[in-house]
Write a protein that holds these residues in place. Structure first.
Motif, PDB file in Angstrom:
ATOM      1  N   THR A  48      -7.863  18.452  11.449  1.00 45.51           N
ATOM      2  CA  THR A  48      -8.324  18.804  10.110  1.00 45.51           C
ATOM      3  C   THR A  48      -9.844  18.709  10.023  1.00 45.51           C
ATOM      4  O   THR A  48     -10.491  18.097  10.877  1.00 45.51           O
ATOM      5  CB  THR A  48      -7.700  17.856   9.076  1.00 45.51           C
ATOM      6  N   GLY A  49     -10.415  19.304   8.957  1.00 51.63           N
ATOM      7  CA  GLY A  49     -11.862  19.240   8.797  1.00 51.63           C
ATOM      8  C   GLY A  49     -12.377  17.819   8.706  1.00 51.63           C
ATOM      9  O   GLY A  49     -13.437  17.490   9.246  1.00 51.63           O
ATOM     10  N   VAL A  50     -11.628  16.953   8.028  1.00 48.99           N
ATOM     11  CA  VAL A  50     -11.964  15.533   7.920  1.00 48.99           C
ATOM     12  C   VAL A  50     -10.692  14.740   8.161  1.00 48.99           C
ATOM     13  O   VAL A  50      -9.637  15.039   7.590  1.00 48.99           O
ATOM     14  CB  VAL A  50     -12.529  15.186   6.525  1.00 48.99           C
ATOM     15  N   ALA A  51     -10.766  13.733   9.015  1.00 46.56           N
ATOM     16  CA  ALA A  51      -9.620  12.855   9.251  1.00 46.56           C
ATOM     17  C   ALA A  51      -9.622  11.751   8.200  1.00 46.56           C
ATOM     18  O   ALA A  51     -10.642  11.086   7.993  1.00 46.56           O
ATOM     19  CB  ALA A  51      -9.688  12.245  10.644  1.00 46.56           C
ATOM     20  N   THR A  52      -8.482  11.583   7.533  1.00 40.33           N
ATOM     21  CA  THR A  52      -8.355  10.501   6.553  1.00 40.33           C
ATOM     22  C   THR A  52      -7.165   9.633   6.932  1.00 40.33           C
ATOM     23  O   THR A  52      -6.193  10.099   7.540  1.00 40.33           O
ATOM     24  CB  THR A  52      -8.164  11.059   5.132  1.00 40.33           C
ATOM     25  N   GLY A  53      -7.244   8.370   6.565  1.00 40.12           N
ATOM     26  CA  GLY A  53      -6.239   7.409   6.992  1.00 40.12           C
ATOM     27  C   GLY A  53      -4.840   7.713   6.520  1.00 40.12           C
ATOM     28  O   GLY A  53      -3.853   7.331   7.170  1.00 40.12           O
ATOM     29  N   ASP A  54      -4.708   8.414   5.391  1.00 40.23           N
ATOM     30  CA  ASP A  54      -3.385   8.703   4.862  1.00 40.23           C
ATOM     31  C   ASP A  54      -2.646   9.769   5.654  1.00 40.23           C
ATOM     32  O   ASP A  54      -1.450   9.971   5.458  1.00 40.23           O
ATOM     33  CB  ASP A  54      -3.495   9.132   3.394  1.00 40.23           C
ATOM     34  N   LEU A  55      -3.334  10.468   6.558  1.00 38.02           N
ATOM     35  CA  LEU A  55      -2.692  11.505   7.367  1.00 38.02           C
ATOM     36  C   LEU A  55      -1.977  10.936   8.597  1.00 38.02           C
ATOM     37  O   LEU A  55      -1.102  11.595   9.168  1.00 38.02           O
ATOM     38  CB  LEU A  55      -3.729  12.534   7.828  1.00 38.02           C
ATOM     39  N   ILE A  56      -2.352   9.742   9.007  1.00 42.35           N
ATOM     40  CA  ILE A  56      -1.844   9.206  10.274  1.00 42.35           C
ATOM     41  C   ILE A  56      -0.360   8.877  10.197  1.00 42.35           C
ATOM     42  O   ILE A  56       0.420   9.230  11.092  1.00 42.35           O
ATOM     43  CB  ILE A  56      -2.654   7.963  10.699  1.00 42.35           C
ATOM     44  N   GLY A  57       0.069   8.212   9.135  1.00 36.96           N
ATOM     45  CA  GLY A  57       1.483   7.855   8.997  1.00 36.96           C
ATOM     46  C   GLY A  57       2.403   9.057   9.027  1.00 36.96           C
ATOM     47  O   GLY A  57       3.361   9.102   9.808  1.00 36.96           O
ATOM     48  N   PRO A  58       2.158  10.081   8.180  1.00 36.83           N
ATOM     49  CA  PRO A  58       3.012  11.275   8.233  1.00 36.83           C
ATOM     50  C   PRO A  58       2.993  11.980   9.582  1.00 36.83           C
ATOM     51  O   PRO A  58       4.030  12.497  10.027  1.00 36.83           O
ATOM     52  CB  PRO A  58       2.418  12.163   7.134  1.00 36.83           C
ATOM     53  N   MET A  59       1.831  12.007  10.235  1.00 37.42           N
ATOM     54  CA  MET A  59       1.765  12.632  11.557  1.00 37.42           C
ATOM     55  C   MET A  59       2.627  11.852  12.552  1.00 37.42           C
ATOM     56  O   MET A  59       3.409  12.449  13.313  1.00 37.42           O
ATOM     57  CB  MET A  59       0.328  12.705  12.052  1.00 37.42           C
ATOM     58  N   MET A  60       2.511  10.528  12.541  1.00 39.45           N
ATOM     59  CA  MET A  60       3.298   9.715  13.466  1.00 39.45           C
ATOM     60  C   MET A  60       4.786   9.828  13.170  1.00 39.45           C
ATOM     61  O   MET A  60       5.621   9.712  14.068  1.00 39.45           O
ATOM     62  CB  MET A  60       2.855   8.256  13.381  1.00 39.45           C
ATOM     63  N   GLY A  61       5.140  10.092  11.902  1.00 36.93           N
ATOM     64  CA  GLY A  61       6.542  10.248  11.549  1.00 36.93           C
ATOM     65  C   GLY A  61       7.176  11.475  12.169  1.00 36.93           C
ATOM     66  O   GLY A  61       8.407  11.550  12.293  1.00 36.93           O
ATOM     67  N   MET A  62       6.349  12.449  12.559  1.00 41.71           N
ATOM     68  CA  MET A  62       6.864  13.667  13.207  1.00 41.71           C
ATOM     69  C   MET A  62       7.041  13.513  14.703  1.00 41.71           C
ATOM     70  O   MET A  62       7.609  14.390  15.363  1.00 41.71           O
ATOM     71  CB  MET A  62       5.901  14.841  12.956  1.00 41.71           C
ATOM     72  N   VAL A  63       6.532  12.430  15.262  1.00 43.12           N
ATOM     73  CA  VAL A  63       6.495  12.273  16.716  1.00 43.12           C
ATOM     74  C   VAL A  63       7.756  11.573  17.213  1.00 43.12           C
ATOM     75  O   VAL A  63       8.223  10.592  16.634  1.00 43.12           O
ATOM     76  CB  VAL A  63       5.229  11.487  17.131  1.00 43.12           C
ATOM     77  N   THR A  64       8.302  12.059  18.303  1.00 41.93           N
ATOM     78  CA  THR A  64       9.527  11.519  18.870  1.00 41.93           C
ATOM     79  C   THR A  64       9.309  10.157  19.543  1.00 41.93           C
ATOM     80  O   THR A  64       8.171   9.714  19.731  1.00 41.93           O
ATOM     81  CB  THR A  64      10.102  12.508  19.902  1.00 41.93           C
ATOM     82  N   LYS A  65      10.409   9.525  19.919  1.00 41.11           N
ATOM     83  CA  LYS A  65      10.327   8.285  20.687  1.00 41.11           C
ATOM     84  C   LYS A  65       9.546   8.527  21.980  1.00 41.11           C
ATOM     85  O   LYS A  65       9.837   9.469  22.708  1.00 41.11           O
ATOM     86  CB  LYS A  65      11.723   7.763  21.013  1.00 41.11           C
ATOM     87  N   GLY A  66       8.570   7.694  22.253  1.00 42.68           N
ATOM     88  CA  GLY A  66       7.762   7.862  23.459  1.00 42.68           C
ATOM     89  C   GLY A  66       6.793   9.021  23.381  1.00 42.68           C
ATOM     90  O   GLY A  66       6.148   9.367  24.375  1.00 42.68           O
ATOM     91  N   GLY A  67       6.657   9.629  22.183  1.00 39.92           N
ATOM     92  CA  GLY A  67       5.747  10.757  22.020  1.00 39.92           C
ATOM     93  C   GLY A  67       4.313  10.316  21.752  1.00 39.92           C
ATOM     94  O   GLY A  67       4.012   9.122  21.695  1.00 39.92           O
ATOM     95  N   ARG A  68       3.450  11.287  21.575  1.00 42.16           N
ATOM     96  CA  ARG A  68       2.017  10.983  21.456  1.00 42.16           C
ATOM     97  C   ARG A  68       1.390  11.787  20.323  1.00 42.16           C
ATOM     98  O   ARG A  68       1.660  12.976  20.173  1.00 42.16           O
ATOM     99  CB  ARG A  68       1.299  11.297  22.762  1.00 42.16           C
ATOM    100  N   ALA A  69       0.553  11.114  19.553  1.00 45.00           N
ATOM    101  CA  ALA A  69      -0.251  11.774  18.523  1.00 45.00           C
ATOM    102  C   ALA A  69      -1.716  11.601  18.877  1.00 45.00           C
ATOM    103  O   ALA A  69      -2.147  10.517  19.304  1.00 45.00           O
ATOM    104  CB  ALA A  69       0.041  11.194  17.145  1.00 45.00           C
ATOM    105  N   VAL A  70      -2.478  12.676  18.715  1.00 44.88           N
ATOM    106  CA  VAL A  70      -3.893  12.689  19.089  1.00 44.88           C
ATOM    107  C   VAL A  70      -4.750  12.899  17.843  1.00 44.88           C
ATOM    108  O   VAL A  70      -4.501  13.811  17.058  1.00 44.88           O
ATOM    109  CB  VAL A  70      -4.180  13.820  20.101  1.00 44.88           C
ATOM    110  N   VAL A  71      -5.758  12.052  17.677  1.00 44.51           N
ATOM    111  CA  VAL A  71      -6.714  12.212  16.576  1.00 44.51           C
ATOM    112  C   VAL A  71      -8.002  12.790  17.146  1.00 44.51           C
ATOM    113  O   VAL A  71      -8.743  12.110  17.869  1.00 44.51           O
ATOM    114  CB  VAL A  71      -6.997  10.884  15.861  1.00 44.51           C
ATOM    115  N   THR A  72      -8.251  14.059  16.844  1.00 42.59           N
ATOM    116  CA  THR A  72      -9.476  14.734  17.266  1.00 42.59           C
ATOM    117  C   THR A  72     -10.442  14.898  16.104  1.00 42.59           C
ATOM    118  O   THR A  72     -11.658  14.844  16.276  1.00 42.59           O
ATOM    119  CB  THR A  72      -9.145  16.114  17.861  1.00 42.59           C
ATOM    120  N   ALA A  73      -9.901  15.085  14.892  1.00 44.99           N
ATOM    121  CA  ALA A  73     -10.733  15.282  13.701  1.00 44.99           C
ATOM    122  C   ALA A  73     -11.660  14.089  13.479  1.00 44.99           C
ATOM    123  O   ALA A  73     -11.304  12.943  13.770  1.00 44.99           O
ATOM    124  CB  ALA A  73      -9.847  15.487  12.478  1.00 44.99           C
TER     125      ALA A  73
END
Length: 381
Positions: free
Chosen positions: A273-298
């Motif tokens: 996203t244009g700006v990373a905000t803390g409230d986006l991390i939880g929903p993003m992690m909720g989409m990730v499978t067991k043993g999956g990975r989320a990357v913060v580039t913003a």
């Protein structure tokens, strides 16, 4: 010599395009005549103050961030080399990597050039060789340069560590894109997320970084690439870069991913996203499978510390939340590598540039970005 540049005199103001004085390169430095500069969101973070250091910290470090010449995504021709430069000569074509890579520090030696020790100078705005300025206002005020490059000017002086030589038949305006946005996005998928064939990947945010994360995930062989953005035409455009599905929100994407994977969820998710905000991390992690990975580039505001995250879910499902800068790439390897893919018709660069601008129109370019009109705007000289 005299040239022109877009200068940010302080946060919260417009870019001011004015005449400047540019010194000759000193030891280990190069003067470059630029062909183009991308309008990256990172420069907007200087305008909004997201990347402005706390005044007390800046004073402690003896840093003066403003005034600063913007731009860090450029390519051009070497027109002068300073004493001691050994890897480049006049006439060479170069891409300016926004993170210098010395090749000698522990990070570079481990193949992590994106974490080169010279990165400590990125917000300092001075030459890495002696911590002085080569760019000056007409009144004699020293000017900083964004990310050691300052590409919002047709000429700039940079350190040899910032320059990556490229083949001279490649179009310099397209090559400029690989100095930041393309490599950052593509590498976020290929390097940081380590996307594997057959995986389901979600990319959140479809600007210049996000579109290339979509492109990287598709090139890595992802089965599903879900592109998420509030702007409809960007969602539609993402199919050109390899998306298989689109969603207008994280919530919509989460429902879609759950259905298409029979509840297994996404293997990888990438926040661009244009700006990373803390409230986006939880929903993003909720989409990730067991043993999956989320990357913060913003990029997040520099002082932001609050993040919404379920730590029980993180540990018990062995999920990974990782950071990424410059796509965790090695500029001297990956910039030529990506340009070879472009030269062979496998990497899309032409399709990324939505609008081009003259230097005098830099503020219009950024307003178009804010209004969701551009994937990547570009200044052409």
């Amino acid at each position: 010599m005299q040239t022109r540049a877009a200068i940010l005199w302080e946060a919260g103001t417009d870019w001011s395009v004015e005449d400047i004085e540019l010194d000759d390169p000193k030891a280990g430095e190069i003067k470059v005549k630029l062909a183009a500069s991308g309008l990256c969101h990172s420069d907007e973070h200087m305008v909004t103050g997201d990347m402005v250091l706390d005044p007390e910290i800046a004073a402690l470090l003896q840093l003066e961030q403003f005034p600063v010449i913007g731009g860090h995504e450029g390519a051009g021709e070497v027109v002068e080399v300073g004493p001691g430069v050994t890897t480049l000569k006049e006439g060479d074509h170069v891409v300016l990597g926004f993170i210098p890579s010395c090749g000698r520090c522990p990070s570079c030696a481990m193949g992590r050039q994106h974490l080169c020790d010279l990165g400590a100078f990125l917000l300092a705005g001075r030459q890495v060789s002696d911590f002085t300025a080569r760019h000056h206002s007409k009144s004699g005020k020293d000017l900083g340069i964004m990310c050691c490059t300052g590409t919002f000017s047709p000429y700039t002086v940079v350190n040899e560590a910032t320059c990556v030589k490229i083949d001279d038949w490649l179009p310099l305006d397209k090559a400029a894109l690989v100095g930041c946005g393309v490599t950052t996005g593509w590498g976020s998928a290929v390097n940081a997320a380590d996307v594997q064939p057959g995986e389901t990947v979600v990319v959140i945010g479809l600007g210049g970084i996000g579109m290339n994360a979509v492109q990287g995930a598709a090139m890595a062989g992802a089965r599903h690439v879900v592109a998420v953005d509030t702007v409809e035409w960007k969602r539609e455009k993402s199919a050109v870069f390899g998306s298989t599905h689109t969603a207008a929100s994280i919530e919509e994407a989460a429902a879609m991913v759950s259905e298409m994977t029979w509840g297994a969820q996404a293997d990888k998710a990438i926040l661009t996203t244009g700006v990373a905000t803390g409230d986006l991390i939880g929903p993003m992690m909720g989409m990730v499978t067991k043993g999956g990975r989320a990357v913060v580039t913003a990029v997040a505001p520099i002082a932001q510390e609050d993040v919404k995250l379920n730590l029980f879910d993180l540990a018990m499902q062995r999920k990974e939340l990782v950071g990424s800068i410059f796509g965790n790439a090695n500029p001297r390897r990956d910039i030529p590598r990506l340009l070879r893919l472009y030269d062979e018709g496998k990497l899309k660069l032409d399709e990324l540039v939505t609008s081009t601008y003259a230097l005098d129109d830099v503020n219009k370019g950024y307003q178009d970005m804010r209004d969701g009109k551009n994937i990547r705007g570009m200044i052409k000289y």
